[in-house]
Design a protein around this motif. Structure first.
Motif, PDB file in Angstrom:
ATOM      1  N   LYS A  29      31.409  44.882  45.240  1.00 19.89           N
ATOM      2  CA  LYS A  29      32.747  44.386  45.532  1.00 19.89           C
ATOM      3  C   LYS A  29      33.777  45.221  44.769  1.00 19.89           C
ATOM      4  O   LYS A  29      33.587  45.544  43.597  1.00 19.89           O
ATOM      5  N   LEU A  30      34.856  45.562  45.447  1.00 21.37           N
ATOM      6  CA  LEU A  30      35.936  46.324  44.820  1.00 21.37           C
ATOM      7  C   LEU A  30      36.844  45.353  44.062  1.00 21.37           C
ATOM      8  O   LEU A  30      37.618  44.617  44.666  1.00 21.37           O
ATOM      9  N   SER A  31      36.740  45.330  42.739  1.00 25.11           N
ATOM     10  CA  SER A  31      37.561  44.403  41.957  1.00 25.11           C
ATOM     11  C   SER A  31      38.904  45.027  41.584  1.00 25.11           C
ATOM     12  O   SER A  31      39.855  44.317  41.263  1.00 25.11           O
ATOM     13  N   TYR A  32      39.012  46.364  41.633  1.00 27.60           N
ATOM     14  CA  TYR A  32      40.270  47.064  41.363  1.00 27.60           C
ATOM     15  C   TYR A  32      40.279  48.360  42.159  1.00 27.60           C
ATOM     16  O   TYR A  32      39.265  49.044  42.239  1.00 27.60           O
ATOM     17  N   LYS A  33      41.443  48.669  42.760  1.00 31.78           N
ATOM     18  CA  LYS A  33      41.572  49.906  43.547  1.00 31.78           C
ATOM     19  C   LYS A  33      42.861  50.609  43.185  1.00 31.78           C
ATOM     20  O   LYS A  33      43.912  49.980  43.093  1.00 31.78           O
TER      21      LYS A  33
END
Length: 195
Positions: free
Chosen positions: A8-12
């Protein structure tokens, strides 16, 4: 060696993501090319390369194998480090870099921040033959298995020498006018007329 991360992308951000893989957060450096392909996603799989130096272990992530392969080839050139390779992949698509090198287009390479005349010449000198060998055995970095009609049209226009951003705008204009258009040749011709 870490081959890929899936989570899961928690920060981009355009240069870095935090990828949560079963509770472990990985900081992964990415190019703008990869960012543009994952910015709308909540989770993704990134191919990885762990770059180890004396003072740091840095993880680089790539949306597809074409980009990772190009990254590794670029880093094999003397004077090109991981950050410069990432900058190149943020400025141009892997297939555009390959095309610039095989066609000895120094100006295109010099348009990338951090690449001067000497480095552009070195890139061409060291990589041109490698790309020719790959072509001779039927393998190219730019091969993608699931190109859409829009990507195919864009690649065709860029090959014809049209700037990527201009080509993207022309294709978008045609597709907005004719959203049901499914003819690649027609899309390319109509985009060319719109330029």
């Amino acid at each position: 060696m870490i081959a890929y991360l899936n989570g899961k992308l928690s920060y981009k951000s355009p240069a870095m993501v935090h990828l949560d893989v079963q509770g472990v957060g990985y900081e992964v450096q990415i190019s703008l090319n990869t960012y543009s392909r994952i910015q709308a996603l909540e989770s993704c799989k990134l191919l990885a390369y762990l770059h180890i130096k004396e003072d740091a272990h840095t993880l680089y992530g790539f949306f597809d194998e074409a980009e990772r392969s190009m990254f590794l080839l670029l880093m094999g050139v003397s004077g090109i480090g991981a950050n410069t390779a990432r900058m190149m992949l943020s400025s141009l698509q892997p297939e555009d870099i390959q095309r610039a090198i095989t066609m000895e287009n120094e100006k295109m390479l010099e348009s990338i921040k951090g690449i001067g005349a000497k480095t552009a010449k070195r890139l061409i000198l060291e990589l041109k033959d490698k790309f020719k060998k790959q072509k001779d055995i039927g393998y190219q970095i730019s091969v993608t298995s699931n190109n859409t009609m829009q990507e195919d049209a864009l690649n065709a226009l860029v090959t014809l020498g049209i700037a990527r951003n201009v080509a993207e705008q022309a294709i978008s204009k045609v597709l907005k006018a004719e959203p049901l258009l499914e003819d690649l040749e027609g899309l390319i011709k109509k985009s060319l007329k719109g330029l």
